[in-house]
Design a protein around this motif. Sequence first.
Motif, PDB file in Angstrom:
ATOM      1  N   MET A   1       0.850  -1.178   0.000  1.00 48.28           N
ATOM      2  CA  MET A   1       0.000   0.000   0.000  1.00 48.28           C
ATOM      3  C   MET A   1       0.892   1.237   0.000  1.00 48.28           C
ATOM      4  N   ARG A   2       0.482   2.240  -0.741  1.00 50.70           N
ATOM      5  CA  ARG A   2       1.213   3.503  -0.792  1.00 50.70           C
ATOM      6  C   ARG A   2       0.288   4.608  -0.265  1.00 50.70           C
ATOM      7  N   THR A   3       0.756   5.282   0.760  1.00 50.89           N
ATOM      8  CA  THR A   3      -0.010   6.354   1.398  1.00 50.89           C
ATOM      9  C   THR A   3       0.679   7.683   1.163  1.00 50.89           C
ATOM     10  N   LEU A   4      -0.097   8.684   0.800  1.00 46.96           N
ATOM     11  CA  LEU A   4       0.410  10.035   0.685  1.00 46.96           C
ATOM     12  C   LEU A   4      -0.041  10.802   1.921  1.00 46.96           C
ATOM     13  N   VAL A   5       0.919  11.420   2.609  1.00 45.52           N
ATOM     14  CA  VAL A   5       0.602  12.282   3.743  1.00 45.52           C
ATOM     15  C   VAL A   5       0.908  13.705   3.314  1.00 45.52           C
TER      16      VAL A   5
ATOM     17  N   LEU B   1      -3.751  11.111   3.417  1.00 50.05           N
ATOM     18  CA  LEU B   1      -4.101  11.767   4.673  1.00 50.05           C
ATOM     19  C   LEU B   1      -3.767  13.236   4.501  1.00 50.05           C
ATOM     20  N   VAL B   2      -4.761  14.101   4.628  1.00 49.22           N
ATOM     21  CA  VAL B   2      -4.534  15.537   4.520  1.00 49.22           C
ATOM     22  C   VAL B   2      -4.510  16.073   5.944  1.00 49.22           C
ATOM     23  N   LEU B   3      -3.318  16.488   6.385  1.00 46.39           N
ATOM     24  CA  LEU B   3      -3.133  16.957   7.750  1.00 46.39           C
ATOM     25  C   LEU B   3      -3.029  18.480   7.750  1.00 46.39           C
ATOM     26  N   THR B   4      -3.795  19.109   8.621  1.00 46.92           N
ATOM     27  CA  THR B   4      -3.830  20.568   8.681  1.00 46.92           C
ATOM     28  C   THR B   4      -3.874  21.024  10.136  1.00 46.92           C
ATOM     29  N   SER B   5      -3.613  22.293  10.335  1.00 49.16           N
ATOM     30  CA  SER B   5      -3.866  22.934  11.615  1.00 49.16           C
ATOM     31  C   SER B   5      -5.366  23.196  11.712  1.00 49.16           C
TER      32      SER B   5
ATOM     33  N   VAL C   1       4.610   8.464   1.236  1.00 48.45           N
ATOM     34  CA  VAL C   1       5.107   9.605   0.483  1.00 48.45           C
ATOM     35  C   VAL C   1       4.598  10.852   1.184  1.00 48.45           C
ATOM     36  N   VAL C   2       5.510  11.757   1.531  1.00 44.75           N
ATOM     37  CA  VAL C   2       5.118  12.997   2.195  1.00 44.75           C
ATOM     38  C   VAL C   2       5.104  14.122   1.165  1.00 44.75           C
ATOM     39  N   LEU C   3       3.971  14.786   1.065  1.00 44.73           N
ATOM     40  CA  LEU C   3       3.826  15.973   0.230  1.00 44.73           C
ATOM     41  C   LEU C   3       3.915  17.171   1.166  1.00 44.73           C
ATOM     42  N   CYS C   4       4.983  17.952   1.017  1.00 46.51           N
ATOM     43  CA  CYS C   4       5.176  19.084   1.922  1.00 46.51           C
ATOM     44  C   CYS C   4       5.726  20.277   1.165  1.00 46.51           C
TER      45      CYS C   4
END
Length: 194
Positions: A1-5, A87-91, A31-34
């Motif tokens: 499985m490939r997860t994008l954070v 996973l879309v992580l936000t404040s 995979v981190v998208l930053c």
Amino acid sequence: MRTLVARLDSDGDVLLAGPAIRAAATAGEVVVLCGPNGVRAAELLPGVSRIVEWECPWIVHPASEVRPVDIEAVIALVHGIRVDVALVLTSFHQSPLPTALLLRLAGVPRIVARSTDYPGSLLDVRLRDDPDVPEALRALEVARAAGFALPEGDDGRLAVVDPPGPIWTPVRGGAPGATAPHLVAGPGPRRWSR
């Protein structure tokens, strides 16, 4: 499985995504998208397989121009990564929905985030927002909602791997050899007290 954070803020924000990233890494590649101000932190996080840098125009300050060519490029890039879940992580003060729209256009089949706004078909799993939840826990709850759990023995604390280069900066005017950690955080609540 490939997860994008996706955590598009600065180093301090990306560091707080660490427990969520470790949870996602139990199921495969992460995979981190930053943004450009978060790359150094992403390099320090256990569980990161790949880092994709993108300067998001609705996150950076001062905001850059929204250009169709840039949006099309990031959509094509994410499409080429072929992730199974994002996973879309936000404040608490940010909306995950613009990022979720891009991910949906890139063909991401499952997107999980916290949102105070009605997401329509942009999110598959929507957690209600609670501004009193600490950011590291907010992110970990998103990972759990996507079906990920921390590995056995992982207490969920912040952790880093050995840095690829120095994270200490010489102190000007200090004693010979004096150094200080060079960690950058965004808004005041996430900065070290002085």
